[in-house]
Design an enzyme around this catalytic site. Structure first.
Site, mmCIF file in Angstrom:
data_model
loop_
_atom_site.group_PDB
_atom_site.id
_atom_site.type_symbol
_atom_site.label_atom_id
_atom_site.label_comp_id
_atom_site.label_asym_id
_atom_site.label_seq_id
_atom_site.Cartn_x
_atom_site.Cartn_y
_atom_site.Cartn_z
ATOM 1 N N ARG A 147 -2.567 -5.955 -8.376
ATOM 2 C CA ARG A 147 -1.618 -6.859 -8.116
ATOM 3 C C ARG A 147 -1.712 -7.920 -9.174
ATOM 4 N NH1 ARG A 147 -3.347 -7.562 -2.043
ATOM 5 N NH2 ARG A 147 -5.000 -7.229 -3.473
ATOM 6 N N HIS A 189 0.891 -1.228 -0.078
ATOM 7 C CA HIS A 189 0.051 -0.005 0.207
ATOM 8 C C HIS A 189 0.913 1.312 0.108
ATOM 9 C CE1 HIS A 189 -3.020 -2.844 2.460
ATOM 10 N NE2 HIS A 189 -3.755 -2.264 1.208
ATOM 11 N N LYS A 228 -15.042 -8.123 4.848
ATOM 12 C CA LYS A 228 -13.771 -8.386 5.588
ATOM 13 C C LYS A 228 -14.020 -7.876 7.023
ATOM 14 C CE LYS A 228 -10.795 -7.226 1.813
ATOM 15 N NZ LYS A 228 -9.713 -6.231 1.133
ATOM 16 N N SER A 266 -3.060 -7.796 2.834
ATOM 17 C CA SER A 266 -3.326 -7.816 4.217
ATOM 18 C C SER A 266 -3.867 -8.870 4.624
ATOM 19 C CB SER A 266 -4.377 -6.914 4.484
ATOM 20 O OG SER A 266 -4.101 -5.512 3.993
HETATM 21 P P1 ADP Z 1 -9.941 -2.951 -0.075
HETATM 22 O O1 ADP Z 1 -10.680 -3.770 1.119
HETATM 23 O O2 ADP Z 1 -10.811 -1.602 -0.365
HETATM 24 O O3 ADP Z 1 -9.724 -3.859 -1.152
HETATM 25 P P2 ADP Z 1 -7.449 -3.310 0.609
HETATM 26 O O4 ADP Z 1 -6.709 -2.424 1.788
HETATM 27 O O5 ADP Z 1 -7.428 -4.428 0.615
HETATM 28 O O6 ADP Z 1 -8.656 -2.437 0.555
HETATM 29 O O7 ADP Z 1 -6.407 -2.614 -0.650
HETATM 30 C C1 ADP Z 1 -6.666 -1.133 -1.111
HETATM 31 C C2 ADP Z 1 -5.982 -1.011 -2.320
HETATM 32 O O8 ADP Z 1 -4.653 -1.341 -2.361
HETATM 33 C C3 ADP Z 1 -6.536 -1.844 -3.313
HETATM 34 O O9 ADP Z 1 -6.597 -1.227 -4.787
HETATM 35 C C4 ADP Z 1 -5.677 -2.873 -3.530
HETATM 36 O O10 ADP Z 1 -5.534 -3.671 -4.722
HETATM 37 C C5 ADP Z 1 -4.291 -2.303 -3.441
HETATM 38 N N1 ADP Z 1 -3.056 -3.029 -3.037
HETATM 39 C C6 ADP Z 1 -3.222 -3.983 -1.969
HETATM 40 N N2 ADP Z 1 -2.024 -4.571 -1.473
HETATM 41 C C7 ADP Z 1 -1.365 -4.181 -2.500
HETATM 42 C C8 ADP Z 1 -0.031 -4.368 -2.976
HETATM 43 N N3 ADP Z 1 0.761 -5.303 -2.303
HETATM 44 N N4 ADP Z 1 0.308 -3.743 -3.981
HETATM 45 C C9 ADP Z 1 -0.446 -2.930 -4.905
HETATM 46 N N5 ADP Z 1 -1.468 -2.682 -4.512
HETATM 47 C C10 ADP Z 1 -2.007 -3.025 -3.344
#
Ligand code: ADP
Length: 167
Positions: free
Chosen positions: A99, A26, A50, A137
């Site tokens: 990703r 992130h 989630k 996450s």
């Molecule tokens: P949500 O529950 O809204 O998907 P996340 O916290 O899981 O929220 O992810 C927020 C954003 O960050 C999403 O667009 C996700 O694809 C992106 N993201 C999460 N992990 C990574 C990573 N390792 N590399 C690039 N983008 C990521």
């Protein structure tokens, strides 16, 4: 247009997510997005699919601490629909990270849906770095539950909070 007119025309975007917990994946997207945008708002929401690990207040505190030295990053929490939050800030660009192909379906649907609700809203997608493409996450939570070493994936303040949650 005069050159000076451009000065106040800051490019702003919202980077929304659940960030539960926030990872280096992130953080990398947030930092790289600042090559394109002048200011970003990291917007912490809850994803109904989630079950939260950290409260929104805790996540807000963690991420605020991580970006404390960067005035171009604002960290906020929001409830409800992203489009309503975007309207309240008058910022209509949303950054999301991609990703893998598996992210695409969901992100595509979400961006179309959001634009249907608010036609001014545009989503801006950034590819993960090869260093972080496998970090999610969810994986971090699983590894933490099993006492795995996750120090390469999350910043020290988040690591400390995660360790404190271990049984
Ligand atoms: P949500 O529950 O809204 O998907 P996340 O916290 O899981 O929220 O992810 C927020 C954003 O960050 C999403 O667009 C996700 O694809 C992106 N993201 C999460 N992990 C990574 C990573 N390792 N590399 C690039 N983008 C990521």
């Amino acid at each position: 247009m005069e050159k000076n007119d451009l000065k106040n025309d800051l490019k702003r975007a919202i980077y929304p997510g659940s960030f539960d917990p926030v990872t280096y994946g992130h953080i990398d997207i947030a930092q790289r997005s600042l090559k394109i945008f002048d200011e970003i708002v990291i917007a912490i929401g809850d994803n109904r699919n989630k079950k939260p690990l950290f409260t929104k207040e805790r996540r807000l505190a963690q991420i605020t601490e991580i970006f404390a030295d960067n005035p171009a990053v604002r960290v906020m929490a929001f409830d409800g629909l992203l489009v309503d939050f975007a309207r309240s800030l008058n910022i209509f660009t949303v950054i999301r990270g991609l990703r893998a192909v598996s992210d695409f379906d969901y992100e595509f649907q979400l961006s179309c849906f959001n634009r249907r609700l608010e036609p001014r809203l545009e989503s801006f997608f950034m590819m993960t770095s090869e260093k972080y493409f496998y970090i999610s996450s969810n994986m971090i939570r699983l590894a933490n539950d099993m006492n795995g070493d996750i120090s390469d994936f999350v910043p020290p303040n988040v690591l400390a909070d995660l360790r404190a949650m271990r049984q």
